[in-house]
Design a protein around this motif. Structure first.
Motif, mmCIF file in Angstrom:
data_model
loop_
_atom_site.group_PDB
_atom_site.id
_atom_site.type_symbol
_atom_site.label_atom_id
_atom_site.label_comp_id
_atom_site.label_asym_id
_atom_site.label_seq_id
_atom_site.Cartn_x
_atom_site.Cartn_y
_atom_site.Cartn_z
ATOM 1 N N HIS A 178 7.987 -11.074 -13.489
ATOM 2 C CA HIS A 178 7.230 -10.746 -12.287
ATOM 3 C C HIS A 178 8.195 -10.636 -11.108
ATOM 4 N N THR A 179 7.964 -9.669 -10.265
ATOM 5 C CA THR A 179 8.707 -9.526 -9.018
ATOM 6 C C THR A 179 7.678 -9.513 -7.909
ATOM 7 N N PHE A 180 7.865 -10.369 -6.927
ATOM 8 C CA PHE A 180 6.884 -10.389 -5.847
ATOM 9 C C PHE A 180 7.512 -9.937 -4.545
ATOM 10 N N ALA A 181 6.677 -9.390 -3.686
ATOM 11 C CA ALA A 181 7.133 -8.892 -2.398
ATOM 12 C C ALA A 181 6.040 -9.106 -1.361
ATOM 13 N N LYS A 182 6.469 -9.323 -0.144
ATOM 14 C CA LYS A 182 5.543 -9.448 0.978
ATOM 15 C C LYS A 182 5.139 -8.036 1.410
ATOM 16 N N VAL A 183 3.872 -7.867 1.771
ATOM 17 C CA VAL A 183 3.360 -6.558 2.159
ATOM 18 C C VAL A 183 2.711 -6.659 3.534
ATOM 19 N N HIS B 293 4.523 -1.650 4.335
ATOM 20 C CA HIS B 293 5.912 -2.083 4.443
ATOM 21 C C HIS B 293 6.103 -3.167 3.382
ATOM 22 N N ILE B 294 7.044 -2.953 2.473
ATOM 23 C CA ILE B 294 7.279 -3.850 1.349
ATOM 24 C C ILE B 294 8.581 -4.612 1.607
ATOM 25 N N TYR B 295 8.484 -5.944 1.604
ATOM 26 C CA TYR B 295 9.643 -6.801 1.870
ATOM 27 C C TYR B 295 9.968 -7.618 0.618
ATOM 28 N N PHE B 296 11.114 -7.349 0.020
ATOM 29 C CA PHE B 296 11.561 -8.143 -1.117
ATOM 30 C C PHE B 296 12.394 -9.311 -0.617
ATOM 31 N N TYR C 18 -0.056 -10.976 2.845
ATOM 32 C CA TYR C 18 -0.342 -10.346 1.569
ATOM 33 C C TYR C 18 0.950 -10.242 0.778
ATOM 34 N N PHE C 19 0.826 -10.448 -0.518
ATOM 35 C CA PHE C 19 1.964 -10.305 -1.418
ATOM 36 C C PHE C 19 1.530 -9.464 -2.604
ATOM 37 N N MET C 20 2.473 -8.726 -3.157
ATOM 38 C CA MET C 20 2.184 -7.977 -4.370
ATOM 39 C C MET C 20 3.045 -8.515 -5.493
ATOM 40 N N ASP C 21 2.515 -8.415 -6.693
ATOM 41 C CA ASP C 21 3.188 -8.890 -7.884
ATOM 42 C C ASP C 21 3.431 -7.682 -8.779
ATOM 43 N N LEU C 22 4.690 -7.343 -8.961
ATOM 44 C CA LEU C 22 5.063 -6.200 -9.800
ATOM 45 C C LEU C 22 5.403 -6.725 -11.190
ATOM 46 N N TYR C 23 4.724 -6.172 -12.187
ATOM 47 C CA TYR C 23 4.917 -6.622 -13.561
ATOM 48 C C TYR C 23 4.708 -5.425 -14.482
ATOM 49 N N PRO C 24 5.578 -5.224 -15.462
ATOM 50 C CA PRO C 24 5.441 -4.036 -16.302
ATOM 51 C C PRO C 24 4.158 -4.006 -17.127
ATOM 52 N N GLY C 25 3.627 -5.154 -17.540
ATOM 53 C CA GLY C 25 2.363 -5.206 -18.276
ATOM 54 C C GLY C 25 2.317 -4.258 -19.444
ATOM 55 N N ASP C 26 1.121 -3.796 -19.772
ATOM 56 C CA ASP C 26 0.961 -2.825 -20.853
ATOM 57 C C ASP C 26 1.471 -1.475 -20.372
ATOM 58 N N ALA D 196 7.016 -17.601 4.166
ATOM 59 C CA ALA D 196 6.413 -16.293 4.464
ATOM 60 C C ALA D 196 6.731 -15.795 5.868
ATOM 61 N N ASN D 197 6.899 -16.699 6.819
ATOM 62 C CA ASN D 197 7.184 -16.299 8.208
ATOM 63 C C ASN D 197 8.670 -16.293 8.542
ATOM 64 N N ASP D 198 9.507 -16.630 7.587
ATOM 65 C CA ASP D 198 10.955 -16.680 7.823
ATOM 66 C C ASP D 198 11.541 -15.280 7.596
ATOM 67 N N GLU D 199 11.882 -14.593 8.663
ATOM 68 C CA GLU D 199 12.408 -13.231 8.549
ATOM 69 C C GLU D 199 13.701 -13.168 7.741
ATOM 70 N N LYS D 200 14.478 -14.255 7.748
ATOM 71 C CA LYS D 200 15.727 -14.271 6.992
ATOM 72 C C LYS D 200 15.490 -14.297 5.487
ATOM 73 N N ALA D 201 14.286 -14.679 5.081
ATOM 74 C CA ALA D 201 13.976 -14.794 3.655
ATOM 75 C C ALA D 201 13.791 -13.435 2.984
ATOM 76 N N PHE D 202 13.606 -12.388 3.782
ATOM 77 C CA PHE D 202 13.272 -11.082 3.222
ATOM 78 C C PHE D 202 14.248 -10.005 3.689
ATOM 79 N N LEU D 203 14.462 -9.040 2.819
ATOM 80 C CA LEU D 203 15.281 -7.880 3.155
ATOM 81 C C LEU D 203 14.503 -6.961 4.093
ATOM 82 N N ASP D 204 15.172 -5.966 4.639
ATOM 83 C CA ASP D 204 14.485 -4.964 5.454
ATOM 84 C C ASP D 204 13.416 -4.283 4.611
#
Length: 107
Positions: free
Chosen positions: A30-35, A43-46, A3-11, A90-98
């Motif tokens: 847009h900012t996306f993060a793995k969830v 748990h949100i992974y940027f 799962y990923f989330m897309d953060l966007y300021p929108g309206d 998506a499965n590469d742990e090095k791709a994401f922060l804690d």
């Protein structure tokens, strides 16, 4: 399987009432993060910007992007290309922060 989330300021009423001088300097992006949900907590992974920078430096990836002075890299590829990119790593742990772990708000 991810799962990923897309953060966007929108309206946003706050942005609507913003000083014009400030508003013209903001870029809606847009900012996306793995969830992952672990023990009932999101748990949100940027993405790790240093990992991304290393891939570009070593010519291991080719995805549309712009370098922004002092702010790193902004990916500018199409939605389809970004989805393909993030799915590949998506499965590469090095791709994401804690993870940032969200907890219920208690008053």
């Amino acid at each position: 399987g991810h799962y990923f989330m897309d953060l966007y300021p929108g309206d946003n009423k706050i942005l609507d009432n913003m000083n014009d001088m400030l508003a013209i300097h903001l870029l809606a992006a847009h900012t996306f993060a793995k969830v992952e949900i672990i023990d009932g907590h999101p748990h949100i992974y940027f993405m790790d910007p240093q990992w991304l920078e290393k891939l570009f430096t070593e010519n291991k990836i080719r995805i549309a992007h712009e370098r922004v002075k002092d702010d790193g890299i902004v990916l500018t590829a199409s939605t389809k290309e970004l989805q393909k990119f993030i799915s590949k790593y998506a499965n590469d742990e090095k791709a994401f922060l804690d993870a940032d772990v969200l907890s219920p708000f208690k008053q």
